[in-house]
Design an enzyme around this catalytic site. Structure first.
Site, PDB file in Angstrom:
ATOM      1  CB  THR A 183     -34.863   1.627  26.267  1.00  0.00           C
ATOM      2  OG1 THR A 183     -35.385   0.412  26.959  1.00  0.00           O
ATOM      3  CG2 THR A 183     -34.541   2.710  27.468  1.00  0.00           C
ATOM      4  CE  LYS A 184     -38.417  -4.037  25.907  1.00  0.00           C
ATOM      5  NZ  LYS A 184     -37.977  -3.677  27.222  1.00  0.00           N
ATOM      6  CB  THR A 185     -37.390  -1.769  18.288  1.00  0.00           C
ATOM      7  OG1 THR A 185     -38.580  -2.479  18.527  1.00  0.00           O
ATOM      8  CG2 THR A 185     -36.129  -2.569  18.584  1.00  0.00           C
TER       9      THR A 185
END
Length: 368
Positions: A183-185
């Site tokens: 879910t990180k950038t």
């Protein structure tokens, strides 16, 4: 509606992912080979550091950074009380003590004006967290570290691509620790992490520590390390996705800007607060937080209408049960305690449509 639309992301890059994965599978080489080396090179160029060392997770990136610096029993590391548990857990795992400094409620970052008062003879490092995709004040932190002879480890788990005064987060400290949680950038299709540095000795040491402390000779172990290697399949995926990072971060900023506009037009400004930092272009908006005195009721209302709002984080770190031994009590860090009672995060990702945002803000308006 989903909190992060990873399915839409995959659809956009499906062909490139499949081609790259097929090449790895055909090669039969899955550990520390061409894809990992390519990713390390690309990531170092992105951040603007001499080196980047791929590891198994963001948590390991923090732990290995502390190990490489020799931080351990009897040492203190100054950090923020508003972060994921992995931040202080890494400090505790090496035998050191996390020393929490209260936050600036306008930015949610560690308050740079309060750091110097927490420095003691036992302090060895400052570990700022670039929370929610917004950089901490690396100018002040860097000056304080230099003044007191301290090292700086940046927790960049939520800030890949963010900049402080034109420089990427992860390029200021001796070490920068990144997470590739999905879910990180910039996320993998599983766990992964990266450590950045400009120091050749730390680069060499980290490559040994991530591979069970192996030296130049196979099965000759110079130190006790970890099994923390990023595998070729995850690296292949990230090699495709890193090329889209700037585009996705631009879309995140556009979504945040639209939220700002819609919330301002909705007339709920007296009931919620949107921190002023959102006007800064250095932010990559891993999360979009708002503050409200009716947080819990609003959260229930939004979820009832299938909006995946969330709270990051409801309990500040100094009050977590697993850190009770540190001796902190309620009231010790009043700013973060107040924020944790009021903070709420609206969904944000590059594929969130204007109509979806209008629906979300419409619900917020209706609630108030």
């Amino acid at each position: 509606m989903v909190p992060v639309d990873l399915a839409a992301e995959y659809k956009e890059i499906k062909s490139g992912i499949q081609t790259r994965l097929a090449r790895v599978l055909k090669s039969g080489r899955f550990i520390l080979d061409r894809e990992v080396m390519s990713l390390e090179s690309s990531f170092a160029r992105l951040i603007g550091t001499q080196f980047a060392v791929a590891v198994a997770s963001g948590s390991d990136a923090l732990l290995l950074s502390l190990m490489a610096l020799g931080i351990g029993k009897g040492d203190e590391v100054i950090t923020t009380p508003l972060s994921f548990i992995a931040t202080p857990a890494a400090i505790v795992r090496v035998g050191a003590r996390p020393v929490f400094v209260d936050i600036d409620p306008r930015t949610f970052q560690i308050d740079p004006a309060k750091i110097e008062g927490a420095i003691t003879q036992k302090t060895k490092a400052i570990l700022p967290v670039h929370l929610y995709g917004s950089p901490a004040d690396m100018t002040v932190i860097g000056k304080l570290a230099q003044k007191h002879g301290l090292t700086v480890i940046e927790d960049c788990a939520q800030s890949t691509g963010a900049k402080w005064k034109g420089r990427m987060t992860g390029s200021f400290g001796q070490l920068g620790a990144f997470s590739f949680y999905p879910t990180k950038t910039l996320g993998a299709f599983g766990d992964g992490g990266m450590i950045t540095t400009d120091q050749a000795k730390l680069n060499t040491l980290l490559r040994s520590l991530r591979n069970q402390g192996t030296g130049n000779t196979p099965y000759h172990h110079e130190k006790i390390g970890l099994n923390s290697r990023l595998d070729e399949l995850q690296a292949a995926i990230l090699n495709v996705k890193i090329k889209r990072l700037s585009h996705w971060n631009s879309k995140r900023r556009a979504v945040a800007k639209q939220y700002n506009h819609l919330l301002e037009q909705s007339g709920v400004n007296g009931s919620i607060e949107v921190p002023a930092r959102y006007c800064k272009t250095d932010h990559v908006f891993h999360q979009y937080p708002i503050l409200t005195d009716r947080r819990d009721a609003l959260l229930r209302y939004l979820r009832k209408h299938h909006v995946p709002a969330n709270v990051y984080y409801p309990t500040p770190l100094h009050l977590q049960p697993c850190l009770k031994h540190l001796g902190y009590h309620e009231g010790d860090l009043p700013e973060v305690e107040k924020v944790c009672e009021r903070i709420l995060h609206l969904p944000i990702h590059p594929y969130l449509s204007v109509s979806q945002q209008q629906f979300i803000v419409g619900l917020v308006k209706k609630f108030f």
